[in-house]
Design a protein around this motif. Sequence first.
Motif, PDB file in Angstrom:
ATOM      1  N   LEU A   1      33.149 -68.329  40.362  1.00  9.78           N
ATOM      2  CA  LEU A   1      32.168 -67.350  39.898  1.00  9.78           C
ATOM      3  C   LEU A   1      31.926 -66.273  40.956  1.00  9.78           C
ATOM      4  O   LEU A   1      31.585 -65.133  40.610  1.00  9.78           O
ATOM      5  CB  LEU A   1      30.852 -68.048  39.552  1.00  9.78           C
ATOM      6  CG  LEU A   1      30.840 -68.858  38.252  1.00  9.78           C
ATOM      7  CD1 LEU A   1      29.609 -69.750  38.194  1.00  9.78           C
ATOM      8  CD2 LEU A   1      30.890 -67.940  37.034  1.00  9.78           C
ATOM      9  N   ASP A   2      32.087 -66.628  42.235  1.00 13.49           N
ATOM     10  CA  ASP A   2      31.890 -65.637  43.298  1.00 13.49           C
ATOM     11  C   ASP A   2      32.854 -64.471  43.122  1.00 13.49           C
ATOM     12  O   ASP A   2      32.472 -63.309  43.260  1.00 13.49           O
ATOM     13  CB  ASP A   2      32.094 -66.288  44.666  1.00 13.49           C
ATOM     14  CG  ASP A   2      30.982 -67.268  45.006  1.00 13.49           C
ATOM     15  OD1 ASP A   2      29.871 -67.102  44.472  1.00 13.49           O
ATOM     16  OD2 ASP A   2      31.231 -68.199  45.789  1.00 13.49           O
ATOM     17  N   ARG A   3      34.107 -64.787  42.820  1.00 17.65           N
ATOM     18  CA  ARG A   3      35.113 -63.729  42.635  1.00 17.65           C
ATOM     19  C   ARG A   3      34.834 -62.945  41.359  1.00 17.65           C
ATOM     20  O   ARG A   3      34.975 -61.716  41.340  1.00 17.65           O
ATOM     21  CB  ARG A   3      36.510 -64.343  42.585  1.00 17.65           C
ATOM     22  CG  ARG A   3      37.624 -63.310  42.571  1.00 17.65           C
ATOM     23  CD  ARG A   3      38.995 -63.947  42.626  1.00 17.65           C
ATOM     24  NE  ARG A   3      40.037 -62.955  42.685  1.00 17.65           N
ATOM     25  CZ  ARG A   3      40.496 -62.405  43.803  1.00 17.65           C
ATOM     26  NH1 ARG A   3      40.002 -62.789  44.974  1.00 17.65           N
ATOM     27  NH2 ARG A   3      41.457 -61.492  43.781  1.00 17.65           N
ATOM     28  N   LEU A   4      34.427 -63.635  40.293  1.00 15.06           N
ATOM     29  CA  LEU A   4      34.111 -62.943  39.049  1.00 15.06           C
ATOM     30  C   LEU A   4      32.892 -62.044  39.224  1.00 15.06           C
ATOM     31  O   LEU A   4      32.817 -60.965  38.635  1.00 15.06           O
ATOM     32  CB  LEU A   4      33.849 -63.963  37.936  1.00 15.06           C
ATOM     33  CG  LEU A   4      35.045 -64.812  37.484  1.00 15.06           C
ATOM     34  CD1 LEU A   4      34.606 -65.801  36.407  1.00 15.06           C
ATOM     35  CD2 LEU A   4      36.165 -63.926  36.953  1.00 15.06           C
ATOM     36  N   ASP A   5      31.949 -62.483  40.065  1.00 15.55           N
ATOM     37  CA  ASP A   5      30.751 -61.696  40.301  1.00 15.55           C
ATOM     38  C   ASP A   5      31.093 -60.366  40.962  1.00 15.55           C
ATOM     39  O   ASP A   5      30.490 -59.328  40.686  1.00 15.55           O
ATOM     40  CB  ASP A   5      29.795 -62.499  41.189  1.00 15.55           C
ATOM     41  CG  ASP A   5      28.391 -61.898  41.191  1.00 15.55           C
ATOM     42  OD1 ASP A   5      28.095 -61.094  40.286  1.00 15.55           O
ATOM     43  OD2 ASP A   5      27.603 -62.229  42.088  1.00 15.55           O
ATOM     44  N   HIS A   6      32.098 -60.375  41.834  1.00 18.45           N
ATOM     45  CA  HIS A   6      32.520 -59.150  42.505  1.00 18.45           C
ATOM     46  C   HIS A   6      33.217 -58.186  41.541  1.00 18.45           C
ATOM     47  O   HIS A   6      33.306 -56.989  41.822  1.00 18.45           O
ATOM     48  CB  HIS A   6      33.475 -59.485  43.661  1.00 18.45           C
ATOM     49  CG  HIS A   6      32.804 -60.226  44.763  1.00 18.45           C
ATOM     50  ND1 HIS A   6      33.476 -61.059  45.632  1.00 18.45           N
ATOM     51  CD2 HIS A   6      31.492 -60.296  45.138  1.00 18.45           C
ATOM     52  CE1 HIS A   6      32.624 -61.588  46.493  1.00 18.45           C
ATOM     53  NE2 HIS A   6      31.419 -61.144  46.206  1.00 18.45           N
ATOM     54  N   GLN A   7      33.705 -58.711  40.436  1.00 16.69           N
ATOM     55  CA  GLN A   7      34.365 -57.863  39.446  1.00 16.69           C
ATOM     56  C   GLN A   7      33.371 -57.176  38.527  1.00 16.69           C
ATOM     57  O   GLN A   7      33.748 -56.374  37.689  1.00 16.69           O
ATOM     58  CB  GLN A   7      35.350 -58.702  38.612  1.00 16.69           C
ATOM     59  CG  GLN A   7      36.489 -59.298  39.431  1.00 16.69           C
ATOM     60  CD  GLN A   7      37.367 -60.215  38.612  1.00 16.69           C
ATOM     61  OE1 GLN A   7      37.142 -60.411  37.414  1.00 16.69           O
ATOM     62  NE2 GLN A   7      38.379 -60.788  39.252  1.00 16.69           N
ATOM     63  N   GLY A   8      32.095 -57.543  38.669  1.00 14.36           N
ATOM     64  CA  GLY A   8      31.068 -56.908  37.847  1.00 14.36           C
ATOM     65  C   GLY A   8      30.797 -57.675  36.577  1.00 14.36           C
ATOM     66  O   GLY A   8      31.553 -58.570  36.187  1.00 14.36           O
TER      67      GLY A   8
END
Length: 259
Positions: free
Chosen positions: A232-239
């Motif tokens: 989710l951390d990486r998805l969060d950076h994608q907006g």
Amino acid sequence: MKFDRYIFHARLLPALTIAIPVVLAVSPWLPSEIFYSKGIAGQAAKLGLSGSIAMAMAYVLGQLSRGLGARLEERLWKEWGGRPSTVFLRHRDPSLGARQKLDLHARIRQINPDLHLPAPEEEAEDPVEADHCYERVGSWLRGKTRDAKQFPLLFEDNVAYGFRRNLLALRPYAFLASGVGVVSGMWAFMLAADWLAAVIGSTLIGLYASHNSIADVRRQSEKYTRSLFDALDRLDHQGPARRRPPRRPRGRPSNEDAA
């Protein structure tokens, strides 16, 4: 069957625990002379043919590995109380702390506002409907993290889970094949034929298959689940995800995933 790294490690390698002992059981009864060469050259040709047959058998058995693994998975999930990703999202499950779980739910809502995560009171009132919501979250998250290049650690955990799951599902057949290999080797020993590889190889394969347990499969499944939520951390950076009208998930989530 499409051949890729997952197929090789999660399906073919477990299938080799059956194929190798079967080939070893037959090997003592194949004289090197049939390869039109004696001595080391004949033994090398015999070894090469045996290895090729073992890989061909493993390729065919790969489908059996997948099917038996999926059946075992369904049974284990019932015993564990549900799919691991669903279980971890429940407020009543102690796998994650209460504060950690609330933070996890909040991050999911932030990334995809279309997903509904029930409050503790809603879950207590209708746990079945709450599980449906959690299953939709898990299905969405698995769909967003299938790219092995973007999520390499998650992919590695999923491959390791698939290997352990399928190896456990094939264990009875691996024991049977190993027993056949040992018996064949002992028979060859009594007849003064080549026996060492059949006995030792089949014994080692049987011991290797026995080393993998339900507890090992569960640990790997939970490890994958934690890695899934860490993604989710990486998805969060994608907006945030684009808002879409809610839709019901189609079909059962893929049995190639651990959570």
